[in-house]
Design an enzyme around this catalytic site. Sequence first.
Site, mmCIF file in Angstrom:
data_model
loop_
_atom_site.group_PDB
_atom_site.id
_atom_site.type_symbol
_atom_site.label_atom_id
_atom_site.label_comp_id
_atom_site.label_asym_id
_atom_site.label_seq_id
_atom_site.Cartn_x
_atom_site.Cartn_y
_atom_site.Cartn_z
ATOM 1 N N LYS A 1 0.814 -1.224 0.000
ATOM 2 C CA LYS A 1 0.000 0.000 0.000
ATOM 3 C C LYS A 1 0.838 1.261 0.000
ATOM 4 O O LYS A 1 1.884 1.327 0.629
ATOM 5 C CB LYS A 1 -0.946 -0.029 1.186
ATOM 6 N N GLU B 1 -2.923 0.201 7.370
ATOM 7 C CA GLU B 1 -3.054 1.314 6.438
ATOM 8 C C GLU B 1 -3.309 2.650 7.130
ATOM 9 O O GLU B 1 -2.821 3.680 6.700
ATOM 10 C CB GLU B 1 -4.246 0.964 5.577
ATOM 11 N N HIS C 1 -2.610 -13.053 -5.676
ATOM 12 C CA HIS C 1 -2.671 -11.896 -6.578
ATOM 13 C C HIS C 1 -2.172 -12.235 -7.974
ATOM 14 O O HIS C 1 -2.223 -11.417 -8.876
ATOM 15 C CB HIS C 1 -1.872 -10.728 -5.998
ATOM 16 N N CYS D 1 -3.913 -8.462 4.982
ATOM 17 C CA CYS D 1 -3.345 -8.740 3.662
ATOM 18 C C CYS D 1 -1.929 -8.259 3.479
ATOM 19 O O CYS D 1 -1.619 -7.704 2.444
ATOM 20 C CB CYS D 1 -4.124 -8.025 2.591
HETATM 21 N N1 GLN Z 1 -12.929 -12.226 3.314
HETATM 22 C C1 GLN Z 1 -12.429 -11.391 2.281
HETATM 23 C C2 GLN Z 1 -12.271 -12.182 1.005
HETATM 24 O O1 GLN Z 1 -11.923 -13.309 1.057
HETATM 25 C C3 GLN Z 1 -11.105 -10.778 2.644
HETATM 26 C C4 GLN Z 1 -10.620 -9.857 1.588
HETATM 27 C C5 GLN Z 1 -9.383 -9.081 1.952
HETATM 28 O O2 GLN Z 1 -8.691 -9.418 2.851
HETATM 29 N N2 GLN Z 1 -9.111 -8.035 1.257
HETATM 30 O O3 GLN Z 1 -12.469 -11.698 -0.073
HETATM 31 ZN ZN ZN Z 2 -6.637 -10.310 2.224
#
Ligand code: GLN
Ligand code: ZN
Length: 756
Positions: A108, A602, A691, A640
Site C-alpha cells: 500500500k 493502512e 494476486h 493482507c
Molecule cells: N474475506 C475477504 C475475502 O476473502 C477478505 C478480503 C481481503 O482481505 N481483502 O475476499
Molecule cells: Zn486479504
Amino acid sequence: MKTTILGYPRIGARRELKFATEDFWAGRADADALARTGAELRAAVWTSLRDAGLDSVPSNTFSFYDQVLDTSVLVDAVPDRYRHLHGFDRYFAMARGVQDVPPLEMTKWFDTNYHYIVPELGPDTRFRLADGSAAKPLVEYREAKALGIETRPVLVGPLTYLLLAKPAEDAPDEFRPLDLLDGLIDVYAEVLERLAGSGAEWVQLDEPALVADRSEEEVAALARAYARLGRLTSRPRLMVATYFGTIGADALRVLAGSRVEAVGLDFAAGPDNLDVLASVGGLPRKTLVAGVVDGRNVWRADQRRAKATCASLLGLVDQVVVSTSCSLLHVPIDLDAEASLDPGVRERLAFARQKVAEVVAVGQALREDVPPSGAVPAEAPAATAGVDRGVRARLDSLGDGTGRGDRTARFAAQRDALGLPALATTTIGSFPQTPEIRRARADLRAGRLTADAYEQTMKDEIARVIALQEDLGLDVLVHGEPERNDMVQYFAEQLDGYAATEHGWVQSYGSRYVRPPILHSDVARPRPMTVEWATYAQSLTSKPVKGMLTGPVTMLAWSFVRDDQPLADTARQVALALRDEIADLEAAGIRVIQVDEPALRELLPPRDADRPAYMEWAVGAFRLATSGVADTTQIHTHMCYSEFGEIIGAIGELDADVTSVEAARSHMELVADLRAAGYENGIGPGVYDIHSPRVPGADEIEENLRRALRAVDPGRLWVNPDCGLKTRAYPETEASLRNLVTAARRVRADVTGTPA
Ligand code: GLN
Ligand code: ZN
C-alpha cells in the site's frame, strides 16, 4: 503557476482503462488498442483540467498500472527474471507475474488504499534511462504539448523511490536501496535535462516519504539529491511535493536551503505544516504549493478557510499556489455522475472534478481579493438528530470492558468443540466472482432479475462452493461471498449512516477499482446482514462454516469518513453494529467467525509519536466487536500484508483466536516474527500468493509449511491462501487449493504420524 493539482484519476470516467487493460490481458485487444486508450484518457484529462481554468496542469500522472512501477521501468530497475519479455508483456509481468515468473511485491501507498509495485533493487542494479527520448514522462509531455497544453511532468521523487524499494532476495544483508542514490540521481538528471530540452518549464517530484520520521542519514541523502539536481545548468524549475502529513522540520530546512523553486505542503493531512514552515523561517525566495483542498476525502472544501490559509502563508513565502493536498487519484471523478444520492449528503460532497473547480475558485478569490464563490459546506446532521440515539447510549454503557476469556482455556474449548486436525485448512472467504455472479447482480440492479431469483442464484452458488470445498477436503469452509460486490460496500449498504455511489470508482491496484462508500452520519445496524447466507451455507455441511465480516478499521479505511468527530468514535459505532451481528451469527449456530482487518496497518499514522493512540482505538474497536462470544466460538482475523513493523505487537492485542496473513512472498519469516512479538494464538501464514494467476505446486506449499513449523506448533498452524479468491478464476483456484490440501495432508501425516 497560480493554481494546480498534484494529480488526477487516470481510470477514465467510465472505467475505460480497466476495460482496455483487461481486454489486452485476455487477448481480446492488442497493444496498439491499449496504447490508444491510454492516449485518449490522457488527452481528456489534460483538456478538462486546462478548460477548468487551472494555471498548471500535471502530466505523467497517467499509468497503465502504477506510477512506482513506471519509475522502475523508467530507470531500468528491471530484475533479470523479466528481461526476456518486452513492452507491455514485461511491464505487466512485473506487476502481476506470469506462469513461472512471480511478480514484484505489491504494497500500500502510505496510508492509502492505493497499492504500488515495490521496486526490487540490489547492489548490481544499474540505473539508466532505459528508453532515452521515448521515456514515458518525455513522451507524455510532448503529447500534451502537441495538443497545445503545457504541462508539468510528475515524477516519483528519488528519495521516496529508494525508501519504498526493497532489497532483492539475494542482496547481501548490509545492502540498502539508499546506497544507490547517486546512480539514480544521474538518471533523474538526464530526465530533467531532456524535459528541459523539450521545453518543460516545471517538473514535480513527489516526496511523500518526507512526512514520516526520517533518519539523519536519510535527510542527508535528501540534501545530496536535491543539491545535485538543483545545480543542473539546463533543467525545468523543480517543485518538490510532500503530502499525507506534516513534513519534518529537518527535511524542510534542507529544501529551503536547496535550489528547488517550489515546495508543496499538505494542509489537510498536515495541519502542523504551518508551524513547521514558520519554525524554519518560511521559504522567502520560493513558491509554496499550498494543498488546501483535501485530495483524500470527498467533503466539500470550506473555500473561505482555504483562502485564509493561503493568505496566512503569504508572509512566509515568495508566492503561494493554490492546490489539492495530494493527487486526486484517491477520490471519485465526478459528483455530477451521481443521480441518486440523498440531497442532504450530496450538498456536502466534492469529487475530483469539483475539487479542481474549488482550487480554481480559491485561486481566483485570492487573486482578486474577494470572498470565494463557493458556499460554506453544510454541516453533518447533529449526532442526536442522526440515525439512532440508542447507539451512543449503548456505547457509553459498554465502556471499555471488552476482553475475552483466558486464551489457553479458549484454545482447549475450541479444540473440543470444533474437532479440527493439526494444520487445519481453510480459505480467506471469497471464491471466484464469476461472470454469472456479476451478471446476476447487474440484472438485479437493473430490475431484470427479481430479488427472489437473485437470492436463488446466490444460494445455488453457495451450494456449489460448499460442495467444491468438501470435495477438495478443506476443514473449515466458507460460503464464498458471492453476494458481496465488495467487502466494505456490502456492509455499508446495509448500515444506516452510510451512502453508496453509483460511479464513484477509485483505483485500488492495477485494473482493480473500488467504490468506497461515504460514512456521513451515526452508524447503526437496522437488521442482521449476513446471518441468512451463513446459516444456509452451514445447513449444507457438517464441517464448520466461517461467518465472514469486515472489521471496524477496514470499514473506515476503505470508506470516505465524516471528519466532524474523531475516527475513534466512528470506529466504535461500527464495532457495535458488528458485535450485534456476531451475536446473531453465534446464536444461529455459526461456530467460527472471521473479522477481516486488512486495513489495520493502512491507517497507521506516518509518525511514531502518533501511533500508540491509533493502535489503542483500532484494537479497542476490534475487541469491542469480537469480545461478546463464548469461549467455544472461534474468532479469526485476516490481514493482507506481511510487513507488520510497528503493528506487530497489536496483532496479539486484537486477541483473535486465529490470524491469517500474507507470508508467501516473504517465505514465512513472518511466523517467527509474530511469535517473537509475543503472539501465541493460531496463525495462518498465506502459503501462496493469490494476486497472481500462477498455480503453486504442492511441493512449494509443503516447503512453506515446513518453514512455518520451525516457529509454531502444528496445532496452531493453519493452512490457507494469502487472501480471498474473488479476483481469481476457477481453474487456477481449484488447482491451487488441491495442491494446498495435498501439502497440508503430507505435512500433517508427518508431524502427527498418521497416514496422509
Ligand atoms: N474475506 C475477504 C475475502 O476473502 C477478505 C478480503 C481481503 O482481505 N481483502 O475476499
Ligand atoms: Zn486479504
